[in-house]
Design an enzyme around this catalytic site. Structure first.
Site, PDB file in Angstrom:
ATOM      1  N   HIS A   1      -6.981   4.256   6.535  1.00 16.54           N
ATOM      2  CA  HIS A   1      -6.192   3.956   5.339  1.00 16.54           C
ATOM      3  C   HIS A   1      -5.552   5.242   4.823  1.00 16.54           C
ATOM      4  CE1 HIS A   1      -4.920   1.363   2.079  1.00 16.54           C
ATOM      5  NE2 HIS A   1      -5.392   2.212   1.193  1.00 16.54           N
TER       6      HIS A   1
ATOM      7  N   ALA B   1       2.883  -1.968   4.166  1.00 14.34           N
ATOM      8  CA  ALA B   1       2.671  -0.898   5.140  1.00 14.34           C
ATOM      9  C   ALA B   1       2.270  -1.578   6.440  1.00 14.34           C
ATOM     10  CB  ALA B   1       1.562   0.024   4.663  1.00 14.34           C
TER      11      ALA B   1
ATOM     12  N   ASN C   1       2.030   4.095  10.702  1.00  7.38           N
ATOM     13  CA  ASN C   1       1.210   4.628  11.809  1.00  7.38           C
ATOM     14  C   ASN C   1       1.582   3.899  13.085  1.00  7.38           C
ATOM     15  OD1 ASN C   1      -0.325   2.403  10.139  1.00  7.38           O
ATOM     16  ND2 ASN C   1      -1.069   2.225  12.244  1.00  7.38           N
TER      17      ASN C   1
ATOM     18  N   MET D   1      -1.302  -6.959   7.418  1.00  9.39           N
ATOM     19  CA  MET D   1      -2.312  -7.926   6.972  1.00  9.39           C
ATOM     20  C   MET D   1      -1.863  -8.705   5.738  1.00  9.39           C
ATOM     21  SD  MET D   1      -5.571  -5.379   7.214  1.00  9.39           S
ATOM     22  CE  MET D   1      -5.773  -4.249   8.590  1.00  9.39           C
ATOM     23  N   SER D   2      -0.570  -8.866   5.568  1.00  5.65           N
ATOM     24  CA  SER D   2      -0.100  -9.527   4.337  1.00  5.65           C
ATOM     25  C   SER D   2       1.261 -10.168   4.577  1.00  5.65           C
ATOM     26  CB  SER D   2       0.016  -8.482   3.217  1.00  5.65           C
ATOM     27  OG  SER D   2       1.042  -7.545   3.527  1.00  5.65           O
TER      28      SER D   2
ATOM     29  N   SER E   1       0.815  -1.220   0.000  1.00  6.20           N
ATOM     30  CA  SER E   1       0.000   0.000   0.000  1.00  6.20           C
ATOM     31  C   SER E   1       0.843   1.263   0.000  1.00  6.20           C
ATOM     32  CB  SER E   1      -0.864   0.081   1.264  1.00  6.20           C
ATOM     33  OG  SER E   1      -1.926  -0.780   1.167  1.00  6.20           O
TER      34      SER E   1
ATOM     35  N   HIS F   1      -5.155  -9.756  -1.172  1.00  6.34           N
ATOM     36  CA  HIS F   1      -5.106 -10.077   0.255  1.00  6.34           C
ATOM     37  C   HIS F   1      -6.139 -11.141   0.605  1.00  6.34           C
ATOM     38  CE1 HIS F   1      -3.749  -5.876  -0.111  1.00  6.34           C
ATOM     39  NE2 HIS F   1      -2.987  -6.115   0.920  1.00  6.34           N
TER      40      HIS F   1
ATOM     41  N   HIS G   1      -3.760  -0.018  -5.098  1.00  4.43           N
ATOM     42  CA  HIS G   1      -3.060  -1.187  -5.651  1.00  4.43           C
ATOM     43  C   HIS G   1      -3.442  -1.301  -7.133  1.00  4.43           C
ATOM     44  CE1 HIS G   1      -1.662  -3.468  -1.938  1.00  4.43           C
ATOM     45  NE2 HIS G   1      -2.334  -2.453  -1.435  1.00  4.43           N
TER      46      HIS G   1
ATOM     47  N   TYR H   1      -7.885 -10.914   3.151  1.00  2.00           N
ATOM     48  CA  TYR H   1      -9.069 -10.205   3.665  1.00  2.00           C
ATOM     49  C   TYR H   1     -10.026  -9.741   2.565  1.00  2.00           C
ATOM     50  CZ  TYR H   1      -6.688  -5.650   2.808  1.00  2.00           C
ATOM     51  OH  TYR H   1      -6.057  -4.581   2.247  1.00  2.00           O
ATOM     52  N   GLU H   2      -9.596  -9.797   1.309  1.00  2.00           N
ATOM     53  CA  GLU H   2     -10.514  -9.476   0.213  1.00  2.00           C
ATOM     54  C   GLU H   2     -11.398 -10.670  -0.129  1.00  2.00           C
ATOM     55  OE1 GLU H   2      -8.559  -7.221  -3.218  1.00  2.00           O
ATOM     56  OE2 GLU H   2      -6.850  -7.939  -2.070  1.00  2.00           O
TER      57      GLU H   2
END
Ligand code: HPA
Length: 286
Positions: A255, A125, A243, A219-220, A40, A95, A73, A97-98
């Site tokens: 995001h 990220a 962050n 998350m990846s 990201s 991902h 992306h 999560y998608e």
């Protein structure tokens, strides 16, 4: 047709041939040795490469390749051009999560192996958990924790045998190479925790992760790293800390904050990646 649980249920060979044909037609070398998966807000290196003559091939044109839907992306392979000799950039990832399965989310890595890629650099990220991580810092991944209750290896008959042999995913050689690079950014090393997302963590989850030894959270990356290693690649993971993780700063995570921090450091990050690519080619020759 699938005849055993070890078969790859997607047309990786066909996909590799499609990509090679597109590269041949565009005059790009068809046997990359190194690949970089861009996370990201971290894909400017690919935009720059396109401006200096690299060629983009959309994921949507490749058989079996999942098409990412996350904002920022692009979903394309970028290769060729002056600075990318022997390297291919993946601008965007799919991902879990998608809604993609672990096997689908790592399809690109199986495709890269089929193309002959030996070195895999995975960027992401991440939220900083360790108190020394500030937004805009980088962290090379020395180890990971996965809180995602699936294994990308479950399809392989030989999975347990492989893991008994190869418990280490992240290449010590590449970590040492990365450590020697100069950059105005602060570069740490640490443990990356993968959570399933797409929601950010709760403050309680971050306290748990910190107790478990995590320095950053995202998350990846872990599924891609495991599959790359299983397929014989040397793998390096790099987090851009965008962050402070949930509960470690005032205000909610977004995001937008992730994108803004990535945008702020993107020039230095691109310079660092270029140095890394040059050093990887050099050490591959050693
Ligand atoms: N948590 C999970 N994933 C992330 C974060 C975070 O704080 N920041 C960027 N990706």
């Amino acid at each position: 047709m699938l005849t055993s649980p070890g078969d790859t249920p997607y047309p990786v060979i066909q996909a590799a041939n499609t990509l090679r044909r597109a590269w041949t037609a565009a005059g790009v070398q068809t046997a990359p040795h190194t690949a970089v998966i861009l996370g990201s807000g971290l894909s400017r290196i690919a935009d720059d490469a396109l401006l200096s003559g690299a060629v983009a091939v959309p994921y949507a044109s490749i058989p079996g390749m999942p098409v990412t839907r996350v904002k920022g992306h692009h979903g394309r392979f970028v290769a060729g051009g002056g600075q990318l000799i022997g390297a291919v950039l993946l601008q965007g990832r799919s991902h879990i999560y998608e809604g993609w399965s672990a096997i689908e989310a790592t399809y690109s890595v199986r495709l890269l192996a089929e193309l002959g890629v030996r070195t895999l650099i995975i960027t992401n990220a991440a939220g900083g958990i360790s108190p020394i991580m500030r937004p805009g810092d980088l962290m090379t991944i020395t180890d990971h924790l996965s809180f995602v209750d699936i294994s990308v290896l479950q399809q392989k008959n030989s999975a347990s045998a492989w893991f008994n042999r190869e418990p280490r995913v992240w290449s010590q050689r590449l970590l040492s190479t990365a450590e020697r690079l100069t950059t105005p950014l602060r570069v740490h090393s640490g443990c990356y925790a993968m959570m399933s997302g797409p929601n950010y963590e709760t403050p309680a989850e971050i306290r748990m992760l910190r107790t478990c030894g995590a320095d950053a959270v995202g998350m990846s990356t872990v599924p891609e790293g495991i599959v790359g290693r299983q397929l014989g690649m040397d793998v390096l993971g790099i987090s851009c800390i965008t962050n402070a993780a949930a509960g470690l700063s005032d205000g909610p995570l977004s995001h937008q904050e992730v994108s803004e921090t990535a945008f702020r450091v993107e020039k230095e990050f691109v310079d660092w990646l270029h140095k890394l690519l040059a050093a990887v080619v050099d050490t591959a020759r050693d």
